[in-house]
Scaffold this motif. Structure first.
Motif, PDB file in Angstrom:
ATOM      1  N   ASP A  39      33.577  64.907  64.687  1.00  0.00           N
ATOM      2  CA  ASP A  39      33.354  65.630  65.945  1.00  0.00           C
ATOM      3  C   ASP A  39      32.007  66.347  65.948  1.00  0.00           C
ATOM      4  OD1 ASP A  39      35.766  64.786  66.936  1.00  0.00           O
ATOM      5  OD2 ASP A  39      36.854  66.626  66.436  1.00  0.00           O
ATOM      6  N   GLU A  43      29.015  65.594  68.598  1.00  0.00           N
ATOM      7  CA  GLU A  43      28.430  66.673  69.399  1.00  0.00           C
ATOM      8  C   GLU A  43      26.917  66.730  69.232  1.00  0.00           C
ATOM      9  OE1 GLU A  43      28.694  71.556  69.856  1.00  0.00           O
ATOM     10  OE2 GLU A  43      30.020  70.499  68.468  1.00  0.00           O
ATOM     11  N   ARG A  49      33.250  59.895  71.725  1.00  0.00           N
ATOM     12  CA  ARG A  49      33.991  59.429  70.544  1.00  0.00           C
ATOM     13  C   ARG A  49      34.111  57.906  70.565  1.00  0.00           C
ATOM     14  NH1 ARG A  49      37.580  61.210  66.648  1.00  0.00           N
ATOM     15  NH2 ARG A  49      37.092  63.359  67.207  1.00  0.00           N
TER      16      ARG A  49
END
Length: 200
Positions: A39, A43, A49
């Motif tokens: 994650d 970011e 994703r």
């Protein structure tokens, strides 16, 4: 002198793939592989994703791509030296200078392969890639030493690999400005001690 990367892409990576790889390379090297989650990379890269898993099929694929990139950078150092001279003795000097510069300017937190090996102690794709990289590095140095007429090319290569390992770790602990010149000085000493003149 072989400088072909272990994996050669057929085309330029997509912008999204490159952003993911750039983010992973920075984070994995600075903070460690296991401490950085998918994650966080997504970011930093500014992708979805779904894009991440389409490009790399999971974190291990991204780790392997990161290490292949590091492998390609070291191969590029040899290729750059090879484009400057075809004299093996000069090439050895250029490679040592390139490694010293790398210690000072880029790899300031240790060797990415040693760092990765510490996080992947068991046999698997990551360790296999690390082993392949190190065998290539050692064999290429031995090839240069042999071409330069050094009396013990395999021993010279083993010593230079050891010195680089120590310098990358030492640079992080003691400072690159102190360790970089010490690496170059000691590496040149290893080469001098194996020259035919030293044994005449």
């Amino acid at each position: 002198m072989s400088t072909t990367p272990a994996t050669t892409a057929n085309s330029r990576p997509s912008p999204a793939r490159q952003r993911l790889l750039d983010a992973a390379t920075d984070l994995f090297y600075r903070e460690g592989i296991h401490s950085v989650g998918v994650d966080r990379i997504i970011e930093e890269a500014g992708v979805t994703r779904a894009t991440m898993y389409k490009q790399f099929e999971g974190k291990e694929g991204l780790v392997l791509a990161y290490l292949r990139g590091e492998d390609e950078r070291l191969r590029a150092l040899f290729a750059e030296a090879g484009s400057a001279s075809d004299d093996p003795a000069v090439l050895l000097d250029l490679v040592i200078a390139g490694i010293e510069q790398d210690i000072r300017e880029r790899h300031t937190r240790g060797c990415p392969f040693i760092n990765a090996a510490a996080e992947y102690p068991d046999t698997g794709p990551v360790r296999e890639l690390i082993d392949e990289h190190r065998e290539w590095f050692r064999a290429t140095l031995a090839q240069l030493a042999r071409g330069a007429g050094l009396t013990e090319p395999e021993d010279v290569a083993a010593s230079l690999v050891l010195l680089r390992d120590a310098a990358l770790v030492g640079g992080y602990l003691d400072g690159q400005d102190r360790v970089g010149p010490a690496f170059a000085r000691t590496a040149h000493g290893v080469i001098a001690s194996s020259s035919p003149k030293a044994h005449s």
